[in-house]
Design an enzyme around this catalytic site. Structure first.
Site, PDB file in Angstrom:
ATOM      1  N   GLU A  62     -34.972   4.734  84.914  1.00  0.00           N
ATOM      2  CA  GLU A  62     -35.615   4.096  86.078  1.00  0.00           C
ATOM      3  C   GLU A  62     -34.856   4.273  87.388  1.00  0.00           C
ATOM      4  OE1 GLU A  62     -36.227   0.036  84.838  1.00  0.00           O
ATOM      5  OE2 GLU A  62     -37.660   0.621  83.289  1.00  0.00           O
TER       6      GLU A  62
ATOM      7  N   GLU B  10     -41.746   3.976  75.273  1.00  0.00           N
ATOM      8  CA  GLU B  10     -41.887   2.510  75.286  1.00  0.00           C
ATOM      9  C   GLU B  10     -43.360   2.110  75.323  1.00  0.00           C
ATOM     10  OE1 GLU B  10     -39.434   0.745  78.337  1.00  0.00           O
ATOM     11  OE2 GLU B  10     -37.771   2.102  77.915  1.00  0.00           O
TER      12      GLU B  10
HETATM   13  C1  XIL Z   1     -37.078  -4.897  78.302  1.00  0.00           C
HETATM   14  C2  XIL Z   1     -36.985  -5.629  76.981  1.00  0.00           C
HETATM   15  O1  XIL Z   1     -38.139  -5.331  76.247  1.00  0.00           O
HETATM   16  C3  XIL Z   1     -36.856  -7.112  77.203  1.00  0.00           C
HETATM   17  O2  XIL Z   1     -36.598  -7.767  75.982  1.00  0.00           O
HETATM   18  C4  XIL Z   1     -35.715  -7.394  78.180  1.00  0.00           C
HETATM   19  O3  XIL Z   1     -35.677  -8.764  78.468  1.00  0.00           O
HETATM   20  C5  XIL Z   1     -35.890  -6.605  79.459  1.00  0.00           C
HETATM   21  O4  XIL Z   1     -35.992  -5.231  79.145  1.00  0.00           O
HETATM   22  N1  XIL Z   1     -38.038  -0.518  80.726  1.00  0.00           N
HETATM   23  C6  XIL Z   1     -37.005  -0.307  79.873  1.00  0.00           C
HETATM   24  C7  XIL Z   1     -36.715  -1.287  78.820  1.00  0.00           C
HETATM   25  O5  XIL Z   1     -36.393   0.775  79.917  1.00  0.00           O
HETATM   26  O6  XIL Z   1     -35.358  -1.338  78.511  1.00  0.00           O
HETATM   27  C8  XIL Z   1     -37.210  -2.651  79.187  1.00  0.00           C
HETATM   28  O7  XIL Z   1     -37.029  -3.511  78.056  1.00  0.00           O
HETATM   29  C9  XIL Z   1     -38.658  -2.591  79.592  1.00  0.00           C
HETATM   30  C10 XIL Z   1     -38.833  -1.700  80.788  1.00  0.00           C
END
Ligand code: XIL
Length: 726
Positions: A366, A471
């Site tokens: 990101e 994701e």
């Molecule tokens: C999220 C997790 O799912 C949550 O449990 C945590 O509180 C915050 O992070 N992008 C990413 C992930 O790369 O690491 C994130 O995961 C969601 C967005």
């Protein structure tokens, strides 16, 4: 009521000139408040019984002035209650915050299975404050963001939102955290029930499903890609073996949802205790991972490493001289050295302990900002624009060649974000230091599958990389049959992926971001394949049908939708409106200089331009609509915009520079075959704006008209006529 996390909190309590002090910490710390030196340790606070409102419904209003206490420190933090000068009110200062997620929590077990509204008001030097929900689902801890804001340091900023607490949740709390460890001052925390109250005592936690007969996704898709899932480390020691069984039966790849992030691997305690020794090479601690990684290895499950360099979930001390957040930021040279040693340390550990287990790693996560360009963050501030290139250079140097190096981001399929990502990664690809584009794919059903596939191909072609969907979670649409429609979309999406692989798109793995809806970070959009007790959803069946060619089952409770073309009209005189905020603005009916009558609507406190007032008009798909509204704003331009299948065309660009009410009207053809369409109002720079006399009506029924029954046609016509009459 007691919360188990209090077990690790040392709580000190004192009453000195109206100051109450709570310290929650791993190691005891000296508080900055002079009163802290005089504190004595006291037993953990007994939380007061949650009071009931006049209707017998639980309602918490913690204003820090009463002896009834509904809060405690979360993690390592000191809570000091101070009286606000010249006032009868108190506020709570949260200081000595050890990590970004330390703060204050309020147990809310009495609200299980209800939708709650949580509201607070904060002051802080942190760039953002998050209001979050934490709960356990059969022994697995889940964190969900309820709302966030960019607070002011000198005056209070309200932040609040609604969240549904799953029926199967236990150990439930709401808490306040931040993107950094700076102090937070809280004026109040309120928790109330939205809608009809459901007494949790009448809703038992459900039995977990036996998952052993479910079709296996990794087997079904074995000719196409690895099928992965994000998990918490709690599933391995969990006494509920169903979670482990489901993962090993369905998937052949895992990503740890949080536990390999910088904040969990960087060993703050060691670095901060001896900054001189660890100044150039931060201490690392992998001990919490062993159990899960051993289990993955024993079960032949590959692992994606997530993630090394990220702006979030990374402790701020890493970026300071001597790891001291009260001092100066470290120099570029020092941060380059720390970055190199950190990356080397992680890959050396992986190679030494788990050779061959990790098949890919998110090196940078990101890095592109929400408004384009490189995101402002500590890495950028300390090292500079080339930090992404350096991270990949070090990763290439130290990672075993079998580990494919990935860049990972969200909204990655949107054209403007793609442009930025491609530009940023061009030199990385040129240097031969990247292997994979990680498409996070946090989506909502409805996004065009063709444009998603096109985005994958663009990355693959332009950067010479392969694709991992890292994701995936697809929010259910706002429709009459949200879960079934979500299943239809999951099926379409996977059919698209299968066709893409057949046509040569190099998709290597697809990972869903969580096991069940209740453990999802986006739980209120029910975005995953299994429900809370691990029952199969239509979403799961859709993924299966995409590869088997079977038909998705239509559920018994399927609602046949009759066309509803009844018009929308809002003058706000009765205080009501059907729209909602896009993300985080505050929407309220006000009597501040309305266009007509006594009231109008005000949208304020957005933290991005698109945080506007939004109305869902999906039911008008395939028609022509006529809209009219009055809008007023103290900035030059406002937009009336459509949110349609991942594009946001401006329907109207409105010159609001006069600061006076502007009357706007026009027609818009709503495309057919939409899963959803939302229309929203926004100002160009987040300035608050006012709306009045908003009307949206169907003027011509479209393609779907032929399918309407006579009866519904009549209803629609009657509705239209009556609207024209008003
Ligand atoms: C999220 C997790 O799912 C949550 O449990 C945590 O509180 C915050 O992070 N992008 C990413 C992930 O790369 O690491 C994130 O995961 C969601 C967005």
């Amino acid at each position: 009521m007691k919360n188990k996390s209090l077990g690790v909190a040392l709580v000190a309590l004192t009453l000195l000139s109206a100051t109450v002090l709570f310290v929650g910490c791993k190691k005891e710390q000296a508080a900055t408040d002079p009163a802290a030196t005089e504190t004595t340790q006291a037993p953990a606070p007994e939380f007061a019984e949650v009071p009931l409102d006049e209707n017998g419904i639980p309602y918490i209003s913690e204003e820090f002035g009463s002896e009834d206490i509904y809060y405690a420190p979360k993690g390592e933090a000191t809570l000091t209650i101070n009286q606000i000068p010249d006032s009868d009110n108190s506020e709570c200062l949260i200081s000595n915050r050890g990590t970004n997620n330390s703060g204050i929590y309020v147990p809310v077990d009495d609200f299980r299975c209800n939708t709650i509204n949580v509201a607070t008001s904060v002051k802080s030097m942190n760039a953002n404050i998050l209001l979050s929900l934490q709960y356990d689902i059969y022994g697995n801890t889940t964190y969900v963001t309820i709302a966030q804001c960019a607070p002011s340091a000198i005056s209070y900023t309200r932040v609040g939102g609604e969240i549904q607490i799953p029926n199967n949740a236990t150990n439930i709390s709401v808490y306040i955290e931040a993107g950094d460890v700076k102090d937070i001052t809280v004026d109040y925390i309120r928790v109330s029930v939205v809608g009809d109250y459901i007494d949790p005592a009448t809703v038992p936690v459900e039995e977990l499903m036996d998952v052993s007969d479910y079709p296996s996704l990794s087997e079904l898709y074995s000719d196409y890609f690895r099928f992965g899932v994000a998990i918490p480390t709690t599933i391995v020691p969990n006494e509920n073996e169903e979670f482990r069984n489901l993962v090993s039966h369905e998937f052949n790849s895992i990503t740890l949802e949080n536990e390999m992030k910088p904040e969990n691997i960087l060993d703050g305690e060691t670095c901060l205790a001896d900054p001189a020794t660890y100044n150039e090479s931060p201490a690392l601690d992998f001990s919490s991972l062993t159990e899960t990684l051993d289990w993955a290895q024993e079960n032949g499950i590959g692992v994606r490493g997530h993630c090394l360099i990220w702006y979030s979930q990374t402790p701020s001390w890493l970026f300071y001289e001597n790891y001291d957040v009260t001092g100066e930021l470290a120099s570029r040279e020092l941060m380059m050295t720390r970055m190199e040693n950190y990356i080397k340390g992680v890959f050396d550990w992986a190679q030494e302990n788990y050779p061959g287990l990790f098949y890919s790693w998110d090196v940078v996560n990101e890095a592109i900002g929400d408004n384009g360009g490189l995101r402002d963050c500590y890495w950028l501030q300390t090292i500079g624009d080339d930090y992404v290139q350096l991270a990949f250079q070090y990763a290439r140097e130290y990672a075993d060649p079998s580990i494919e190096l990935a860049y990972n981001d969200y909204n990655e399929y949107q054209p403007s974000k793609m442009e930025d990502i491609l530009e940023m990664l061009a030199p990385v690809a040129e240097a031969g230091n990247i292997d994979v584009m990680g498409m996070q794919s946090h989506m909502t059903a409805g996004l065009s599958v063709d444009s998603y596939v096109e985005a994958m191909n663009t990355y693959a072609d332009e950067l010479g990389v392969s694709i991992m969907i890292t994701e995936l979670d697809i929010g259910a649409p706002n429709s009459a049959n949200p879960l079934y429609d979500q299943g239809v979309y999951y099926q379409e999406f996977f059919e698209g992926l299968i066709a893409a692989v057949d046509a040569g798109t190099p998709i290597e793995s697809v990972t869903v971001w969580g096991i069940s809806d209740d453990t999802s970070w986006r739980s209120n959009t029910t975005p995953l394949l299994f429900s809370g007790n691990l029952a199969m959803k239509s979403a799961f069946e859709g993924v299966v049908c995409a590869i088997t060619g079977d038909e998705l089952t239509i559920p018994d409770d399927y609602v046949v939708v009759e066309a509803d073309y009844s018009p929308i009209y809002e003058d706000y005189e009765n205080g009501e409106f059907i729209g909602f905020t896009r993300y985080s603005s505050v929407i309220e009916v006000v009597s501040d200089n309305p266009y007509e009558g006594e009231s109008c609507l005000c949208n304020s406190e957005g933290t991005a331009t698109y945080d506007g007032y939004c109305i869902d008009v999906s039911r008008f798909a395939g028609t022509s609509i006529h809209y009219s509204f009055a809008i007023r704003c103290d900035t030059d331009t406002c937009y009336f915009t459509a949110d349609i299948e991942n594009e946001w065309p401006h329907i109207e660009e409105i010159d609001t520079s006069s600061g006076e009410w502007i009357l706007v009207e026009g027609d818009y053809d709503v495309p057919a075959n939409l899963t959803y369409l939302q229309l929203y109002f926004e100002s160009i720079d987040m300035t608050e704006f006012y709306l009045d006399n908003l009307s949206i009506m169907v003027i011509e029924e479209g393609a779907e008209e032929a399918e309407l029954t006579e009866e519904t046609e009549e209803t629609a016509e009657t509705a239209e006529t009556s609207e024209q009459g008003t």
